[in-house]
Design a protein around this motif. Structure first.
Motif, PDB file in Angstrom:
ATOM      1  N   GLY A  77       0.819  -1.074  -0.154  1.00 60.57           N
ATOM      2  CA  GLY A  77       0.178  -0.560   0.037  1.00 60.57           C
ATOM      3  C   GLY A  77       0.743   1.218   0.343  1.00 60.57           C
ATOM      4  N   PRO A  78       0.388   1.837  -0.755  1.00 62.16           N
ATOM      5  CA  PRO A  78      -1.228   2.706  -1.298  1.00 62.16           C
ATOM      6  C   PRO A  78      -0.978   2.463  -2.487  1.00 62.16           C
ATOM      7  CG  PRO A  78       0.562   4.659  -0.819  1.00 62.16           C
ATOM      8  CD  PRO A  78       0.828   3.153  -0.704  1.00 62.16           C
ATOM      9  N   SER A  79      -2.566   2.424  -2.748  1.00 63.12           N
ATOM     10  CA  SER A  79      -3.304   1.827  -4.366  1.00 63.12           C
ATOM     11  C   SER A  79      -4.210   3.145  -4.419  1.00 63.12           C
ATOM     12  CB  SER A  79      -4.148   0.785  -4.328  1.00 63.12           C
ATOM     13  OG  SER A  79      -4.338   0.284  -5.400  1.00 63.12           O
ATOM     14  N   VAL A  80      -3.294   3.542  -5.414  1.00 67.84           N
ATOM     15  CA  VAL A  80      -4.289   4.906  -5.773  1.00 67.84           C
ATOM     16  C   VAL A  80      -4.398   5.145  -7.635  1.00 67.84           C
ATOM     17  CG1 VAL A  80      -4.456   7.259  -5.742  1.00 67.84           C
ATOM     18  CG2 VAL A  80      -3.425   5.954  -3.659  1.00 67.84           C
ATOM     19  N   GLY A  81      -5.655   5.296  -7.745  1.00 71.60           N
ATOM     20  CA  GLY A  81      -6.297   5.463  -8.983  1.00 71.60           C
ATOM     21  C   GLY A  81      -5.621   4.027  -9.520  1.00 71.60           C
ATOM     22  N   GLY A  82      -5.907   2.672  -8.890  1.00 70.15           N
ATOM     23  CA  GLY A  82      -5.249   1.984 -10.169  1.00 70.15           C
ATOM     24  C   GLY A  82      -3.808   1.962  -9.566  1.00 70.15           C
ATOM     25  N   LEU A  83      -3.424   2.722  -9.458  1.00 70.81           N
ATOM     26  CA  LEU A  83      -1.250   2.365  -9.538  1.00 70.81           C
ATOM     27  C   LEU A  83      -1.308   2.280  -8.091  1.00 70.81           C
ATOM     28  CD1 LEU A  83      -0.740   5.978 -10.645  1.00 70.81           C
ATOM     29  CD2 LEU A  83      -0.915   3.873 -12.642  1.00 70.81           C
ATOM     30  N   SER A  84       0.042   1.004  -8.536  1.00 74.79           N
ATOM     31  CA  SER A  84       0.761   1.044  -6.678  1.00 74.79           C
ATOM     32  C   SER A  84       2.177   1.229  -6.989  1.00 74.79           C
ATOM     33  CB  SER A  84       1.370  -0.610  -6.438  1.00 74.79           C
ATOM     34  OG  SER A  84      -0.161  -1.282  -6.278  1.00 74.79           O
ATOM     35  N   PHE A  85       2.932   1.262  -5.882  1.00 75.05           N
ATOM     36  CA  PHE A  85       4.892   1.661  -6.226  1.00 75.05           C
ATOM     37  C   PHE A  85       5.524   0.802  -5.593  1.00 75.05           C
ATOM     38  CE2 PHE A  85       0.952   4.360  -5.767  1.00 75.05           C
ATOM     39  CZ  PHE A  85       0.453   5.089  -6.246  1.00 75.05           C
ATOM     40  N   LEU A  86       7.074   1.118  -6.539  1.00 78.50           N
ATOM     41  CA  LEU A  86       8.252   0.877  -5.929  1.00 78.50           C
ATOM     42  C   LEU A  86       9.122   2.224  -5.821  1.00 78.50           C
ATOM     43  CD1 LEU A  86       9.057  -1.910  -9.213  1.00 78.50           C
ATOM     44  CD2 LEU A  86       7.834  -2.158  -6.738  1.00 78.50           C
ATOM     45  N   ARG A  87      10.099   2.307  -4.440  1.00 79.36           N
ATOM     46  CA  ARG A  87      10.972   3.146  -3.807  1.00 79.36           C
ATOM     47  C   ARG A  87      11.812   2.377  -4.197  1.00 79.36           C
ATOM     48  NH1 ARG A  87      12.715   8.163  -4.126  1.00 79.36           N
ATOM     49  NH2 ARG A  87      11.832   9.117  -1.510  1.00 79.36           N
ATOM     50  N   SER A  88      13.223   3.514  -4.802  1.00 78.16           N
ATOM     51  CA  SER A  88      14.067   2.208  -5.368  1.00 78.16           C
ATOM     52  C   SER A  88      15.517   3.524  -5.451  1.00 78.16           C
ATOM     53  CB  SER A  88      14.907   1.932  -6.780  1.00 78.16           C
ATOM     54  OG  SER A  88      14.635   2.673  -7.666  1.00 78.16           O
TER      55      SER A  88
END
Length: 338
Positions: A216-227
Protein backbone atom coordinates in the motif's frame (compact mmCIF):
# COMPACT_ATOMS: atom_id res chain seq x y z
CA UNK A 1 11.20 11.86 -9.82
CA UNK A 2 8.22 9.67 -10.74
CA UNK A 3 8.31 7.35 -13.73
CA UNK A 4 5.14 5.89 -15.20
CA UNK A 5 4.83 2.42 -16.67
CA UNK A 6 3.25 1.73 -19.99
CA UNK A 7 -0.27 0.35 -20.06
CA UNK A 8 -0.54 -3.03 -18.37
CA UNK A 9 -0.39 -5.74 -21.04
CA UNK A 10 -1.24 -9.41 -21.04
CA UNK A 11 1.82 -11.38 -22.11
CA UNK A 12 0.79 -14.95 -21.27
CA UNK A 13 0.66 -17.02 -24.47
CA UNK A 14 -0.28 -20.54 -25.49
CA UNK A 15 3.38 -21.56 -25.59
CA UNK A 16 3.28 -21.88 -21.79
CA UNK A 17 1.02 -24.91 -21.97
CA UNK A 18 3.21 -26.43 -24.66
CA UNK A 19 6.36 -25.93 -22.60
CA UNK A 20 4.76 -27.50 -19.54
CA UNK A 21 3.37 -30.40 -21.52
CA UNK A 22 6.81 -31.18 -22.89
CA UNK A 23 7.94 -31.68 -19.31
CA UNK A 24 4.90 -33.80 -18.48
CA UNK A 25 3.55 -31.32 -15.98
CA UNK A 26 0.83 -29.42 -17.87
CA UNK A 27 -2.09 -28.12 -15.80
CA UNK A 28 -5.37 -27.35 -17.55
CA UNK A 29 -6.58 -25.37 -14.51
CA UNK A 30 -3.58 -23.10 -14.16
CA UNK A 31 -1.40 -22.36 -17.19
CA UNK A 32 2.29 -22.33 -16.34
CA UNK A 33 2.00 -24.46 -13.22
CA UNK A 34 4.61 -27.22 -13.15
CA UNK A 35 4.68 -29.01 -9.80
CA UNK A 36 4.40 -28.80 -6.04
CA UNK A 37 7.69 -29.05 -4.17
CA UNK A 38 8.45 -30.81 -0.90
CA UNK A 39 10.14 -29.37 2.20
CA UNK A 40 12.28 -31.79 4.24
CA UNK A 41 13.11 -31.43 7.09
CA UNK A 42 10.60 -28.86 8.37
CA UNK A 43 11.44 -25.20 8.97
CA UNK A 44 12.16 -24.24 12.58
CA UNK A 45 9.49 -23.24 15.05
CA UNK A 46 5.89 -23.88 15.92
CA UNK A 47 3.07 -23.95 13.38
CA UNK A 48 2.50 -20.16 13.37
CA UNK A 49 6.16 -19.40 12.62
CA UNK A 50 6.37 -22.09 9.94
CA UNK A 51 3.38 -20.48 8.21
CA UNK A 52 4.91 -16.98 8.26
CA UNK A 53 7.28 -17.11 5.26
CA UNK A 54 6.78 -13.82 3.42
CA UNK A 55 9.90 -13.49 1.30
CA UNK A 56 13.07 -15.29 0.23
CA UNK A 57 16.22 -14.73 -1.81
CA UNK A 58 19.04 -16.98 -2.99
CA UNK A 59 22.78 -16.58 -3.42
CA UNK A 60 23.92 -17.79 -6.88
CA UNK A 61 26.01 -20.71 -5.64
CA UNK A 62 25.61 -24.42 -6.33
CA UNK A 63 23.40 -25.66 -4.82
CA UNK A 64 21.60 -22.33 -4.21
CA UNK A 65 21.68 -21.08 -0.61
CA UNK A 66 18.67 -19.00 0.33
CA UNK A 67 17.35 -16.98 3.28
CA UNK A 68 13.72 -16.38 4.24
CA UNK A 69 11.90 -13.33 5.55
CA UNK A 70 9.59 -14.27 8.43
CA UNK A 71 6.84 -11.95 9.59
CA UNK A 72 7.01 -13.53 13.06
CA UNK A 73 9.86 -13.46 15.62
CA UNK A 74 13.30 -11.91 15.02
CA UNK A 75 15.18 -14.32 12.82
CA UNK A 76 15.82 -15.64 9.37
CA UNK A 77 16.48 -19.23 8.33
CA UNK A 78 18.67 -20.54 5.55
CA UNK A 79 17.71 -23.28 3.12
CA UNK A 80 19.16 -25.00 0.08
CA UNK A 81 17.48 -26.33 -3.04
CA UNK A 82 17.85 -29.98 -4.02
CA UNK A 83 15.95 -30.69 -7.25
CA UNK A 84 12.30 -30.08 -6.37
CA UNK A 85 12.92 -30.08 -2.62
CA UNK A 86 13.65 -27.28 -0.16
CA UNK A 87 16.09 -28.31 2.56
CA UNK A 88 15.90 -25.98 5.60
CA UNK A 89 19.14 -25.26 7.46
CA UNK A 90 20.29 -23.10 10.37
CA UNK A 91 18.37 -20.14 11.80
CA UNK A 92 19.97 -16.78 12.61
CA UNK A 93 18.82 -14.07 15.00
CA UNK A 94 18.72 -10.61 13.37
CA UNK A 95 18.18 -8.30 16.37
CA UNK A 96 19.62 -8.11 19.88
CA UNK A 97 17.15 -8.64 22.70
CA UNK A 98 17.40 -4.98 23.71
CA UNK A 99 18.09 -1.66 21.97
CA UNK A 100 18.70 1.53 23.96
CA UNK A 101 17.58 -0.27 27.11
CA UNK A 102 14.22 -1.36 25.67
CA UNK A 103 13.16 -4.85 24.62
CA UNK A 104 12.95 -5.37 20.88
CA UNK A 105 9.82 -6.71 19.17
CA UNK A 106 9.07 -8.79 16.09
CA UNK A 107 10.77 -7.44 12.97
CA UNK A 108 7.75 -8.24 10.77
CA UNK A 109 10.09 -9.12 7.90
CA UNK A 110 8.34 -8.97 4.54
CA UNK A 111 11.04 -9.06 1.86
CA UNK A 112 14.46 -10.55 1.13
CA UNK A 113 17.07 -9.90 -1.55
CA UNK A 114 20.61 -10.93 -2.44
CA UNK A 115 23.27 -8.91 -4.21
CA UNK A 116 27.05 -8.63 -4.44
CA UNK A 117 27.84 -10.85 -1.48
CA UNK A 118 25.09 -9.65 0.88
CA UNK A 119 21.65 -10.83 1.92
CA UNK A 120 19.11 -8.09 2.70
CA UNK A 121 15.96 -8.51 4.80
CA UNK A 122 13.46 -5.70 5.33
CA UNK A 123 10.75 -5.08 7.91
CA UNK A 124 7.30 -3.90 6.90
CA UNK A 125 7.95 -0.26 7.89
CA UNK A 126 4.24 -0.07 8.63
CA UNK A 127 1.97 0.37 11.64
CA UNK A 128 0.08 -2.63 12.99
CA UNK A 129 -3.00 -3.34 10.93
CA UNK A 130 -5.67 -3.37 13.65
CA UNK A 131 -4.40 -0.97 16.32
CA UNK A 132 -2.07 1.26 14.25
CA UNK A 133 0.75 0.69 16.75
CA UNK A 134 4.35 1.70 16.06
CA UNK A 135 6.98 -1.03 16.48
CA UNK A 136 10.57 0.19 16.11
CA UNK A 137 11.80 -3.33 15.27
CA UNK A 138 9.78 -3.44 12.03
CA UNK A 139 11.41 -0.22 10.73
CA UNK A 140 14.82 -1.76 9.99
CA UNK A 141 16.58 -2.98 6.88
CA UNK A 142 19.14 -5.68 7.68
CA UNK A 143 22.09 -6.94 5.71
CA UNK A 144 24.86 -9.47 6.34
CA UNK A 145 27.77 -10.74 4.22
CA UNK A 146 28.17 -14.31 3.02
CA UNK A 147 31.01 -16.25 1.45
CA UNK A 148 30.95 -15.90 -2.34
CA UNK A 149 31.51 -19.63 -2.91
CA UNK A 150 29.33 -21.16 -0.19
CA UNK A 151 26.59 -18.52 0.20
CA UNK A 152 26.84 -18.91 4.00
CA UNK A 153 28.06 -16.35 6.57
CA UNK A 154 31.65 -16.83 7.67
CA UNK A 155 30.87 -15.45 11.14
CA UNK A 156 29.32 -17.52 13.93
CA UNK A 157 25.55 -17.24 14.32
CA UNK A 158 22.59 -18.91 16.00
CA UNK A 159 18.85 -18.41 16.42
CA UNK A 160 19.30 -17.24 20.01
CA UNK A 161 22.41 -15.02 19.99
CA UNK A 162 22.73 -11.87 17.89
CA UNK A 163 25.89 -11.60 15.77
CA UNK A 164 27.41 -8.08 15.55
CA UNK A 165 28.32 -8.65 11.89
CA UNK A 166 24.64 -8.16 11.02
CA UNK A 167 24.12 -4.53 9.99
CA UNK A 168 20.85 -2.64 10.28
CA UNK A 169 19.62 0.78 9.23
CA UNK A 170 16.42 2.77 9.72
CA UNK A 171 17.20 5.04 6.75
CA UNK A 172 14.22 3.76 4.76
CA UNK A 173 11.84 5.33 7.26
CA UNK A 174 12.84 8.84 6.23
CA UNK A 175 13.07 7.88 2.57
CA UNK A 176 9.44 6.69 2.61
CA UNK A 177 8.14 9.64 4.61
CA UNK A 178 9.98 12.03 2.28
CA UNK A 179 8.76 10.38 -0.92
CA UNK A 180 6.46 12.26 -3.31
CA UNK A 181 2.76 11.83 -2.66
CA UNK A 182 0.91 9.56 -2.49
CA UNK A 183 3.72 7.51 -0.86
CA UNK A 184 4.71 10.28 1.56
CA UNK A 185 1.16 11.09 2.58
CA UNK A 186 0.41 7.43 3.41
CA UNK A 187 3.68 6.73 5.25
CA UNK A 188 3.09 5.42 8.77
CA UNK A 189 -0.64 5.18 8.24
CA UNK A 190 -2.38 1.87 9.07
CA UNK A 191 -2.65 -0.61 6.22
CA UNK A 192 -6.38 -1.04 6.72
CA UNK A 193 -7.13 2.67 6.23
CA UNK A 194 -8.50 3.93 2.90
CA UNK A 195 -6.09 3.24 0.07
CA UNK A 196 -3.77 1.47 2.50
CA UNK A 197 -0.90 2.88 4.51
CA UNK A 198 2.67 2.35 3.34
CA UNK A 199 3.69 -1.24 3.96
CA UNK A 200 6.77 -2.84 2.41
CA UNK A 201 6.14 -6.33 1.03
CA UNK A 202 8.79 -6.82 -1.67
CA UNK A 203 12.53 -6.35 -2.04
CA UNK A 204 14.91 -6.88 -4.96
CA UNK A 205 18.53 -5.96 -5.74
CA UNK A 206 19.81 -4.92 -9.17
CA UNK A 207 22.99 -3.10 -10.15
CA UNK A 208 23.72 -1.61 -6.76
CA UNK A 209 20.12 -0.53 -6.10
CA UNK A 210 17.39 -1.86 -3.85
CA UNK A 211 13.85 -1.87 -5.22
CA UNK A 212 11.26 -1.65 -2.46
CA UNK A 213 7.80 -2.94 -3.35
CA UNK A 214 4.84 -1.39 -1.52
CA UNK A 215 1.67 -3.30 -0.75
CA UNK A 216 0.00 0.00 0.00
CA UNK A 217 -1.01 2.56 -0.95
CA UNK A 218 -2.99 1.82 -4.11
CA UNK A 219 -4.27 5.03 -5.67
CA UNK A 220 -6.13 5.31 -8.96
CA UNK A 221 -5.17 1.77 -9.95
CA UNK A 222 -1.48 2.50 -9.37
CA UNK A 223 0.94 0.85 -6.96
CA UNK A 224 4.50 1.90 -6.24
CA UNK A 225 8.14 0.93 -6.04
CA UNK A 226 10.70 3.10 -4.26
CA UNK A 227 14.31 2.52 -5.30
CA UNK A 228 17.57 3.73 -3.79
CA UNK A 229 21.28 3.08 -4.17
CA UNK A 230 22.45 0.69 -1.44
CA UNK A 231 25.51 2.80 -0.61
CA UNK A 232 23.26 5.58 0.64
CA UNK A 233 21.63 3.25 3.17
CA UNK A 234 24.74 1.84 4.79
CA UNK A 235 27.19 4.73 4.36
CA UNK A 236 27.20 8.49 3.92
CA UNK A 237 26.74 8.40 0.15
CA UNK A 238 24.18 10.72 -1.40
CA UNK A 239 20.86 8.94 -1.99
CA UNK A 240 19.77 8.52 -5.60
CA UNK A 241 16.02 8.07 -5.19
CA UNK A 242 13.33 7.06 -7.63
CA UNK A 243 9.63 6.16 -7.65
CA UNK A 244 8.15 3.77 -10.21
CA UNK A 245 4.40 3.57 -10.74
CA UNK A 246 2.89 0.18 -11.55
CA UNK A 247 -0.54 -0.14 -13.17
CA UNK A 248 -1.60 -3.20 -11.15
CA UNK A 249 -5.27 -2.27 -10.94
CA UNK A 250 -7.58 -0.89 -8.26
CA UNK A 251 -6.99 -2.31 -4.78
CA UNK A 252 -3.84 -4.20 -5.78
CA UNK A 253 -0.31 -3.77 -4.49
CA UNK A 254 3.12 -5.41 -4.60
CA UNK A 255 3.45 -8.65 -2.64
CA UNK A 256 7.02 -9.50 -3.66
CA UNK A 257 9.79 -8.71 -6.15
CA UNK A 258 12.60 -10.69 -7.77
CA UNK A 259 15.35 -9.52 -10.11
CA UNK A 260 15.82 -10.94 -13.61
CA UNK A 261 18.37 -10.07 -16.29
CA UNK A 262 16.20 -7.43 -17.95
CA UNK A 263 14.16 -6.12 -15.05
CA UNK A 264 11.99 -7.36 -12.22
CA UNK A 265 9.34 -10.01 -11.61
CA UNK A 266 6.46 -8.43 -9.69
CA UNK A 267 4.08 -10.53 -7.60
CA UNK A 268 0.87 -8.56 -7.08
CA UNK A 269 -1.98 -9.12 -4.68
CA UNK A 270 -4.69 -7.31 -2.73
CA UNK A 271 -3.84 -4.36 -0.50
CA UNK A 272 -6.49 -5.52 1.93
CA UNK A 273 -7.37 -9.09 2.87
CA UNK A 274 -9.22 -10.42 -0.18
CA UNK A 275 -8.47 -10.30 -3.88
CA UNK A 276 -6.53 -11.91 -6.70
CA UNK A 277 -2.82 -12.56 -7.22
CA UNK A 278 -0.76 -12.35 -10.41
CA UNK A 279 2.79 -12.34 -11.75
CA UNK A 280 4.14 -9.54 -13.96
CA UNK A 281 7.38 -8.68 -15.74
CA UNK A 282 8.68 -5.13 -15.42
CA UNK A 283 11.25 -4.40 -18.12
CA UNK A 284 14.01 -1.96 -17.15
CA UNK A 285 14.75 0.74 -18.12
CA UNK A 286 11.74 0.90 -20.48
CA UNK A 287 9.26 0.34 -17.59
CA UNK A 288 7.07 -1.86 -19.79
CA UNK A 289 4.83 -3.89 -17.48
CA UNK A 290 3.43 -7.19 -18.81
CA UNK A 291 1.23 -9.68 -17.02
CA UNK A 292 2.71 -13.19 -17.06
CA UNK A 293 0.00 -15.18 -15.30
CA UNK A 294 -2.90 -15.05 -12.89
CA UNK A 295 -2.26 -17.25 -9.86
CA UNK A 296 -4.68 -19.65 -8.30
CA UNK A 297 -4.35 -19.97 -4.51
CA UNK A 298 -4.10 -23.65 -3.44
CA UNK A 299 -6.13 -22.85 -0.31
CA UNK A 300 -8.46 -20.02 0.70
CA UNK A 301 -6.18 -19.12 3.62
CA UNK A 302 -2.99 -18.93 1.53
CA UNK A 303 -1.48 -15.62 0.39
CA UNK A 304 1.19 -15.65 -2.31
CA UNK A 305 3.99 -13.55 -0.79
CA UNK A 306 7.27 -14.99 -2.09
CA UNK A 307 8.62 -15.22 -5.63
CA UNK A 308 12.00 -16.85 -6.35
CA UNK A 309 13.55 -16.98 -9.81
CA UNK A 310 14.98 -20.49 -10.25
CA UNK A 311 16.23 -20.21 -13.84
CA UNK A 312 15.95 -17.85 -16.78
CA UNK A 313 16.01 -18.56 -20.51
CA UNK A 314 15.95 -16.23 -23.48
CA UNK A 315 12.15 -15.98 -23.32
CA UNK A 316 11.14 -18.05 -20.29
CA UNK A 317 11.53 -17.85 -16.54
CA UNK A 318 11.19 -20.66 -14.01
CA UNK A 319 9.68 -19.38 -10.78
CA UNK A 320 8.94 -20.71 -7.31
CA UNK A 321 5.98 -19.28 -5.39
CA UNK A 322 5.65 -19.62 -1.61
CA UNK A 323 2.66 -18.71 0.52
CA UNK A 324 2.09 -16.98 3.83
CA UNK A 325 -0.38 -19.21 5.68
CA UNK A 326 0.95 -22.45 4.18
CA UNK A 327 3.03 -24.81 6.28
CA UNK A 328 6.68 -24.38 5.27
CA UNK A 329 5.60 -22.01 2.50
CA UNK A 330 3.84 -24.66 0.37
CA UNK A 331 6.27 -24.11 -2.57
CA UNK A 332 4.93 -24.43 -6.15
CA UNK A 333 6.92 -24.18 -9.39
CA UNK A 334 5.86 -22.29 -12.55
CA UNK A 335 7.32 -22.00 -16.04
CA UNK A 336 6.30 -18.76 -17.76
CA UNK A 337 7.08 -16.79 -20.89
CA UNK A 338 8.32 -13.22 -20.36
Amino acid sequence: MIRKTATLMCALVGALAVLSALQGFASADEPGFVAEWSVKPEFDGKKKLRKSISGAACAPVSPPVCAVALDEKQRTQFFTIDGDRIVPGKSMRLLPKELDGAKTGEIDAEGAAYGDGFFYIVGSHGLSRKKAEFNQSSFFLFRFPVDGETGVPEFEFSKKKFAPEIERTDALRGILKGAPDPIGQYAEKPLGEGSGGVNIEGLAYRDGRLYIGLRGPSVGGLSFLRSVNVDALFSNSKPDLDVIELALGSGNGVRDLAAVSDGLIVLSGPVQSKGTYALHHLSLPSLTLSKLADLKMPDKDYKAETVLVLAEGAETVKILIMYDGAKDGGPREYLLTK
